[in-house]
Design a protein around this motif. Structure first.
Motif, PDB file in Angstrom:
ATOM      1  N   ARG A 179      28.674 -50.347-112.930  1.00  0.00           N
ATOM      2  CA  ARG A 179      28.404 -49.326-111.901  1.00  0.00           C
ATOM      3  C   ARG A 179      29.582 -49.096-110.971  1.00  0.00           C
ATOM      4  NH1 ARG A 179      23.071 -51.484-112.485  1.00  0.00           N
ATOM      5  NH2 ARG A 179      23.473 -53.151-110.963  1.00  0.00           N
ATOM      6  N   GLY A 180      30.580 -49.953-111.043  1.00  0.00           N
ATOM      7  CA  GLY A 180      31.779 -49.762-110.233  1.00  0.00           C
ATOM      8  C   GLY A 180      31.640 -50.363-108.843  1.00  0.00           C
ATOM      9  N   GLY A 181      32.784 -50.591-108.207  1.00  0.00           N
ATOM     10  CA  GLY A 181      32.790 -51.121-106.855  1.00  0.00           C
ATOM     11  C   GLY A 181      32.363 -52.558-106.756  1.00  0.00           C
ATOM     12  N   ALA A 182      32.525 -53.330-107.821  1.00  0.00           N
ATOM     13  CA  ALA A 182      32.050 -54.709-107.844  1.00  0.00           C
ATOM     14  C   ALA A 182      33.205 -55.685-107.707  1.00  0.00           C
ATOM     15  CB  ALA A 182      31.293 -54.995-109.139  1.00  0.00           C
ATOM     16  N   GLU A 237      38.714 -55.372-115.839  1.00  0.00           N
ATOM     17  CA  GLU A 237      39.310 -54.657-114.711  1.00  0.00           C
ATOM     18  C   GLU A 237      39.614 -53.208-115.091  1.00  0.00           C
ATOM     19  OE1 GLU A 237      42.846 -55.603-111.501  1.00  0.00           O
ATOM     20  OE2 GLU A 237      43.231 -55.970-113.631  1.00  0.00           O
ATOM     21  N   ALA A 238      40.172 -53.024-116.287  1.00  0.00           N
ATOM     22  CA  ALA A 238      40.511 -51.670-116.728  1.00  0.00           C
ATOM     23  C   ALA A 238      39.264 -50.817-116.971  1.00  0.00           C
ATOM     24  CB  ALA A 238      41.356 -51.736-118.001  1.00  0.00           C
ATOM     25  N   ALA A 239      38.199 -51.430-117.470  1.00  0.00           N
ATOM     26  CA  ALA A 239      36.995 -50.678-117.833  1.00  0.00           C
ATOM     27  C   ALA A 239      36.117 -50.353-116.637  1.00  0.00           C
ATOM     28  CB  ALA A 239      36.188 -51.463-118.868  1.00  0.00           C
ATOM     29  N   THR A 240      36.041 -51.260-115.669  1.00  0.00           N
ATOM     30  CA  THR A 240      35.062 -51.091-114.584  1.00  0.00           C
ATOM     31  C   THR A 240      35.679 -50.941-113.204  1.00  0.00           C
ATOM     32  OG1 THR A 240      34.824 -53.454-114.076  1.00  0.00           O
ATOM     33  CG2 THR A 240      33.520 -52.590-115.906  1.00  0.00           C
ATOM     34  N   GLY A 241      36.981 -51.225-113.093  1.00  0.00           N
ATOM     35  CA  GLY A 241      37.605 -51.166-111.775  1.00  0.00           C
ATOM     36  C   GLY A 241      37.233 -52.327-110.881  1.00  0.00           C
ATOM     37  N   CYS A 242      36.639 -53.375-111.433  1.00  0.00           N
ATOM     38  CA  CYS A 242      36.199 -54.502-110.594  1.00  0.00           C
ATOM     39  C   CYS A 242      37.399 -55.241-110.017  1.00  0.00           C
ATOM     40  CB  CYS A 242      35.325 -55.461-111.398  1.00  0.00           C
ATOM     41  SG  CYS A 242      36.170 -56.301-112.744  1.00  0.00           S
ATOM     42  N   TYR A 270      32.115 -54.595-101.187  1.00  0.00           N
ATOM     43  CA  TYR A 270      31.801 -54.413-102.606  1.00  0.00           C
ATOM     44  C   TYR A 270      30.308 -54.121-102.786  1.00  0.00           C
ATOM     45  CZ  TYR A 270      36.412 -56.452-103.246  1.00  0.00           C
ATOM     46  OH  TYR A 270      37.755 -56.697-103.193  1.00  0.00           O
ATOM     47  N   LYS A 271      29.997 -53.313-103.796  1.00  0.00           N
ATOM     48  CA  LYS A 271      28.614 -52.939-104.062  1.00  0.00           C
ATOM     49  C   LYS A 271      27.841 -54.062-104.766  1.00  0.00           C
ATOM     50  CE  LYS A 271      29.834 -48.042-104.548  1.00  0.00           C
ATOM     51  NZ  LYS A 271      29.869 -46.889-105.485  1.00  0.00           N
ATOM     52  N   ALA A 272      28.546 -54.901-105.479  1.00  0.00           N
ATOM     53  CA  ALA A 272      27.907 -56.007-106.198  1.00  0.00           C
ATOM     54  C   ALA A 272      28.918 -57.131-106.356  1.00  0.00           C
ATOM     55  CB  ALA A 272      27.404 -55.556-107.568  1.00  0.00           C
ATOM     56  N   VAL A 273      28.400 -58.348-106.488  1.00  0.00           N
ATOM     57  CA  VAL A 273      29.256 -59.522-106.687  1.00  0.00           C
ATOM     58  C   VAL A 273      28.700 -60.310-107.869  1.00  0.00           C
ATOM     59  CG1 VAL A 273      30.136 -61.664-105.717  1.00  0.00           C
ATOM     60  CG2 VAL A 273      29.872 -59.646-104.256  1.00  0.00           C
TER      61      VAL A 273
END
Length: 541
Positions: free
Chosen positions: A225-228, A250-255, A292-295
């Motif tokens: 979902r991003g922002g994690a 990191e590349a796929a989700t931007g985490c 962050y939206k999720a951890v």
């Protein structure tokens, strides 16, 4: 020793196989090749057996038990294999406990062999008698060998437990070896089977526990979902296969790739992932995670505050998803295969060398920059710099070279010089840099003697500000003012100031004192080209 030799030899002069021999043979079979030891009377049969068994582990004498346990921790962190100590009775174990606590928090595999009074002598309550088992169980598992025939099997079970531990458990374990059990002959011989069964890793665990699949997928969905933030521990911070999975995630989700503040080991620099570090103080850590939206935590527990302050912050992250996995690499590969690409990659600000006056007084930020710029490729940086090294993480990649970063995991200070011993023994072809606060270094100066005796390539940088500066920071954080004359005497180290160069030379270690960045740069260069240990007293303004 004549009595001992007679006891261990038969009438024909042939050495009998004793409980002590069984212990050494078991260590050898399990690949334990180094012992950090501070033995006494009750360990003499074990020490003698080391001479009798071909291929017995290398023994390194440490002048204090805290060096034994800290060195074992450093060795285990670098090689991810069991390190061994030999300690004398409960009092020796007690001296080792602070660094065993750090080893427990680092999840380091450490086996302590502790000699105890002969079983028939325990009831006499001899002056050195103590409850060694209670001390051992404070930081991990413990068992006692009852009789000579039990010595080998008890050590074997301890090593199997270290290897096959459950997630979240301590990997520090202690075997108590009664004096008579060590020296008595075996009544029967037995084989040793150190082979491990392949449990199939993370994917196999999911097949065995189907309900956990939904949780694993929930972790992947949270990242998708991003922002994690993805908080990583264990082998996820030094395994090359794990790094490949992290870079895919990191590349796929931007985490954001995050490490705990008190991480055990993190391999950094070069082409490795760029990690973000959780701030030390709880309010700052809580604000960090609030962005962050999720951890999601893999290979570690969700971070908590080191201490409880008036802000009542205990857990610095709420509702973290924890992927409890023995196979951290397998768990990261699973996430990489199950995330849905889409979010832009998080941007980590590039590191740049800042301006500094190389001729002026040496300050803490300048010290951090000079070290970061000059540390050699593949250095092992043992970081117990505390307040002086506050900016080291942020500038440590300016040189661009790969290195390994070890930190204080359990908060029991004085571990740095001891960790450096173990890391240097484990990796003799890599330069170890002990970036060390002066106050905590006083806890374990005998480590310098061990470095000299073994000819270890360790550069020790003493951050000399003649104070327990961390306590000044803590006092201010708690709103207790600057302190009066009595409390200041408990944080001041200047009366008398420690002469670290003379102290080092007394232990057989070459040393030099520096007061400017230029002098520090020259001293570091000299230390890196000089075999053996070298101490730099960095006088901080």
């Amino acid at each position: 020793m004549a009595g001992l030799a007679q006891h261990m030899q038969g009438t024909n002069g042939v050495i009998k196989t004793t409980g002590a021999h069984a212990v050494v043979k078991t260590l050898k079979a399990f690949g334990v090749d180094v012992i950090f030891a501070n033995p006494g009377t009750t360990e003499m049969p074990l020490i003698s057996a080391l001479d009798d068994v071909d291929g017995a582990p290398r023994c390194i004498l440490c002048a204090h038990e805290t060096v034994c346990s800290g060195a074992a921790d450093g060795y285990a962190r670098m090689l991810q294999k069991p390190a061994c100590t030999i300690l004398h009775l409960g009092v020796g174990l007690a001296n080792a406990l602070a660094n065993l606590h750090n080893a427990k928090r680092a999840c380091s595999p450490v086996l302590n062999l502790v000699g105890t009074m002969a079983a028939w002598h325990e009831a006499a309550d001899a002056p050195l008698e103590s409850d060694a088992r209670a001390l051992a169980e404070w930081c991990g598992g413990c068992d006692v060998a009852v009789g000579s025939d039990a010595c080998g099997p008890t050590v074997e079970q301890a090593l199997l437990g270290i290897r096959d531990f459950e997630g979240g458990e301590s990997r520090v374990t202690t075997v108590l070896l009664p004096h008579d059990a060590q020296r008595d002959p075996l009544t029967r011989l037995r084989g040793i089977d150190p082979m491990a069964e392949d449990d199939g890793g993370f994917e196999a665990a999911l097949r065995e526990y189907p309900p956990y699949v939904d949780h694993a997928k929930a972790c992947a969905a949270a990242l998708s979902r991003g922002g994690a933030a993805l908080v990583i521990g264990g082998s996820g911070l030094f395994d090359e296969e794990a790094f490949a999975a992290l870079q895919q995630l990191e590349a796929a989700t931007g985490c954001a790739l995050v490490v705990q503040n008190n991480f055990s080991r993190c391999d950094r620099g070069g082409t490795r992932p760029r990690f973000r570090r959780v701030p030390y103080f709880p309010a700052a850590a809580k604000a960090f995670f609030a962005s962050y939206k999720a951890v999601v935590c893999v290979g570690c527990k969700p971070p908590v505050a080191m201490f409880g302050y008036e802000d009542n912050i205990s857990r610095v992250v709420d509702n973290a998803l924890e992927l409890d996995a023995m196979d951290v690499v397998g768990a990261l590969n699973y996430l990489a295969k199950h995330v849905v690409p889409g979010a832009p990659a998080a941007q980590v600000p590039p590191m740049a060398r800042g301006d500094m006056d190389e001729t002026g007084p040496l300050t803490a930020p300048v010290l951090c920059q000079v070290l970061a710029w000059l540390q050699p490729a593949d250095a092992i940086v043992v970081d117990e710099s505390l307040t002086t090294g506050a900016t080291y993480w942020d500038c440590s990649l300016i040189g661009g070279l790969p290195f390994t970063h070890l930190t204080l995991t359990g908060g029991a200070i004085g571990s740095g010089p001891c960790l450096a011993v173990g890391a240097a023994v484990a990796c003799p072809h890599r330069r170890v840099v002990n970036f060390q606060a002066d106050g905590s270094a006083l806890y374990s100066t005998p480590a310098l003697w061990c470095q000299s005796r073994e000819g270890l390539d360790v550069t020790t940088i003493i951050c000399k500000n003649d104070a327990y500066r961390i306590l000044d920071v803590e006092r201010a954080t708690q709103g207790l003012g600057s302190g009066g004359s009595k409390s200041k005497r408990l944080t001041d180290l200047s009366g008398p100031a420690v002469d670290w160069v003379s102290l080092a030379r007394g232990y057989g270690v070459q040393g030099v004192s520096v007061k400017t960045a230029v002098d520090l740069r020259m001293a570091l260069a000299e230390s890196f080209r000089t075999p053996g240990p070298f101490l730099i007293e960095a006088c901080i303004q």
